[in-house]
Design an enzyme around this catalytic site. Structure first.
Site, short mmCIF file in Angstrom:
data_model
loop_
_atom_site.label_atom_id
_atom_site.label_comp_id
_atom_site.label_asym_id
_atom_site.label_seq_id
_atom_site.Cartn_x
_atom_site.Cartn_y
_atom_site.Cartn_z
N ALA A 133 1.01 -1.35 0.32
CA ALA A 133 0.40 -0.23 0.11
C ALA A 133 0.98 1.33 -0.03
O ALA A 133 2.31 0.60 0.09
CB ALA A 133 -0.87 0.08 1.68
N GLY A 140 0.37 -4.62 1.34
CA GLY A 140 -0.63 -4.46 -0.21
C GLY A 140 -0.41 -5.51 -1.25
O GLY A 140 -0.84 -6.04 -1.70
N GLU A 163 -1.14 -9.46 -0.51
CA GLU A 163 -2.24 -8.98 -0.32
C GLU A 163 -2.82 -8.95 -1.54
O GLU A 163 -3.95 -9.61 -2.18
CB GLU A 163 -3.03 -7.86 0.89
CG GLU A 163 -2.42 -8.57 1.80
CD GLU A 163 -2.10 -7.52 2.62
OE1 GLU A 163 -1.77 -6.20 2.38
OE2 GLU A 163 -3.09 -7.51 4.09
N GLU A 177 4.90 -5.36 7.60
CA GLU A 177 3.90 -4.04 7.75
C GLU A 177 4.47 -3.77 9.09
O GLU A 177 4.67 -2.98 9.72
CB GLU A 177 2.65 -4.23 7.71
CG GLU A 177 1.54 -4.32 6.35
CD GLU A 177 2.02 -5.93 5.58
OE1 GLU A 177 2.71 -6.35 6.00
OE2 GLU A 177 0.67 -5.88 4.86
N1 CAA Z 1 4.67 3.19 -0.53
C1 CAA Z 1 4.88 3.91 -0.98
N2 CAA Z 1 6.37 4.13 -1.93
C2 CAA Z 1 6.71 3.50 -2.23
C3 CAA Z 1 6.65 1.71 -1.49
C4 CAA Z 1 5.42 2.02 -0.86
N3 CAA Z 1 5.00 1.18 -0.40
N4 CAA Z 1 7.64 1.11 -1.77
C5 CAA Z 1 8.55 1.67 -2.23
N5 CAA Z 1 8.11 3.24 -2.78
C6 CAA Z 1 9.31 3.96 -3.44
C7 CAA Z 1 10.24 3.91 -2.28
O1 CAA Z 1 9.74 5.35 -1.41
C8 CAA Z 1 11.35 5.04 -3.65
O2 CAA Z 1 10.32 6.53 -4.40
P1 CAA Z 1 11.56 7.91 -3.69
O3 CAA Z 1 12.51 7.26 -5.24
O4 CAA Z 1 10.79 8.54 -4.71
O5 CAA Z 1 12.43 7.75 -2.49
C9 CAA Z 1 10.94 4.57 -4.61
O6 CAA Z 1 9.32 3.99 -4.83
C10 CAA Z 1 12.19 3.07 -4.56
O7 CAA Z 1 11.91 2.84 -3.78
P2 CAA Z 1 13.05 2.36 -2.83
O8 CAA Z 1 14.59 3.33 -3.34
O9 CAA Z 1 13.43 1.61 -1.78
O10 CAA Z 1 13.50 0.85 -3.59
P3 CAA Z 1 14.55 -0.68 -3.23
O11 CAA Z 1 15.17 -1.06 -4.20
O12 CAA Z 1 15.93 0.37 -2.63
O13 CAA Z 1 14.09 -1.42 -2.20
C11 CAA Z 1 11.78 -2.18 -1.58
C12 CAA Z 1 12.61 -1.63 -2.76
C13 CAA Z 1 12.90 -3.59 -0.56
C14 CAA Z 1 10.49 -3.17 -1.98
C15 CAA Z 1 11.55 -0.77 -0.57
O14 CAA Z 1 11.13 0.18 -1.55
C16 CAA Z 1 10.28 -0.80 0.02
O15 CAA Z 1 10.90 -1.90 1.28
N6 CAA Z 1 9.06 -0.50 -0.05
C17 CAA Z 1 8.37 -0.49 1.47
C18 CAA Z 1 7.93 -1.76 1.54
C19 CAA Z 1 7.09 -2.29 2.20
O16 CAA Z 1 7.36 -1.64 3.51
N7 CAA Z 1 5.19 -2.46 1.89
C20 CAA Z 1 4.47 -2.74 3.10
C21 CAA Z 1 3.76 -1.01 2.72
S1 CAA Z 1 2.66 -1.09 4.32
C22 CAA Z 1 0.98 -1.47 3.09
O17 CAA Z 1 1.42 -2.42 2.76
C23 CAA Z 1 0.04 -2.03 4.16
C24 CAA Z 1 -1.46 -3.37 3.97
O18 CAA Z 1 -1.44 -4.12 4.37
C25 CAA Z 1 -1.24 -3.27 2.97
#
Ligand code: CAA
Length: 257
Positions: free
Chosen positions: A65, A108, A111, A131
């Site tokens: 998400a 998400g 999911e 999460e």
């Molecule tokens: N939401 C918003 N933006 C996101 C995102 C997310 N879930 N995941 C990645 N992005 C964005 C980053 O912020 C980044 O944006 P900027 O260039 O503006 O900084 C861009 O996408 C590229 O991401 P990274 O630079 O982090 O890329 P990476 O290759 O270094 O890492 C990754 C990849 C390991 C997937 C890392 O991006 C990450 O950990 N993302 C979050 C994963 C996460 O926590 N997901 C759960 C979200 S909460 C949720 O989903 C709740 C639910 O149950 C519905």
């Protein structure tokens, strides 16, 4: 209005929905969810669409998400927007949905894959519910669907540690039905989708509904439900055509409803 966060393409009787927010690794924001649901609800009713393939990019199916969209919301914002409730309409789509997953399917994203009916993963796929690292828990059904799909101990392991699981482990755990080399993922997913879409849409929808019931009903109730809908299929032309074609040693024609 033209969708901004997804691409839609139709190949034969298959609608391909590609998540298209590359800069955010296909993070699922409200606009993307609304576009997907609205497009898919229309296609669900189209007799020319017999299956969906939902996919993302090589790097990310969806990284979760949208954290940036959520981060400053209050409890009351979340409650009154009923944040994530819109995804329920996605689960109500009756045409089968295949998730073709490459790269990250996190939070998400995992999911979303689990809200599809079949998950095919490329060898590069990584699944997880991270999460816990953000101080929250899965919010689009992850604690429930993952547990039903992989069992309690594996779901606890993934959800409480936030670790990622590769495609091979995901297949071993029953989350994924096939692991496919990444350069063949879309082609193989489309082949399966085209096969599903070549059958009677009515029968496919009924079969999907019966399997879906298995996760909610007791065995006795589920078997009774299955028998009743099996009987009901004898009111359709497609049952007559399918069985007559078998006897006549020809390919059935399910195009007429
Ligand atoms: N939401 C918003 N933006 C996101 C995102 C997310 N879930 N995941 C990645 N992005 C964005 C980053 O912020 C980044 O944006 P900027 O260039 O503006 O900084 C861009 O996408 C590229 O991401 P990274 O630079 O982090 O890329 P990476 O290759 O270094 O890492 C990754 C990849 C390991 C997937 C890392 O991006 C990450 O950990 N993302 C979050 C994963 C996460 O926590 N997901 C759960 C979200 S909460 C949720 O989903 C709740 C639910 O149950 C519905």
């Amino acid at each position: 209005m033209k969708p901004m966060n997804i691409k839609i393409e139709q190949r034969k009787r298959v609608a391909i929905i590609t998540l298209d927010r590359p800069k955010a690794l296909n993070a699922l924001n409200t606009a993307l969810m609304q576009e997907m649901v609205s497009v898919m609800q229309k296609l669900d009713k189209d007799p020319e669409v017999g299956c969906f393939v939902i996919t993302g990019s090589e790097k990310a199916f969806a990284a979760g998400a949208d954290i940036k969209e959520m981060k400053d919301k209050s409890y009351l914002d979340m409650f009154h927007e009923d944040y994530f409730a819109g995804w329920e309409a996605f689960t109500s789509i009756r045409t089968p949905k295949i998730a073709a997953v490459s790269g990250y399917a996190l939070g998400g994203g995992c999911e979303l894959a689990m809200m599809c009916d079949i998950i095919y993963a490329s060898t590069t796929a990584k699944f997880g519910q991270p999460e816990i690292k953000l101080g929250v828990i899965p919010g689009i059904g992850g604690t429930q669907r993952l547990t039903k799909m992989v069992g309690k101990t594996k779901a606890m392991d993934l959800i409480l540690t936030g670790r990622l699981m590769n495609a091979e482990e995901a297949e071993r755990s029953g989350l994924v039905s096939r692991v496919i080399p990444s350069n063949k993922l879309i082609e193989e997913s489309l082949q399966a989708a085209e096969l599903i879409a070549s059958y009677s849409k009515t029968t496919v929808m009924i079969a999907k509904e019966a399997v879906d019931r298995a996760t909610e009903l007791s065995l006795r109730e589920g078997v009774l439900y299955e028998r009743r809908v099996f009987h009901a299929l004898f009111a359709t032309e497609h049952q007559k055509e399918g069985m007559q074609a078998f006897v006549e040693k020809r390919t059935p024609d399910f195009s007429k409803s």
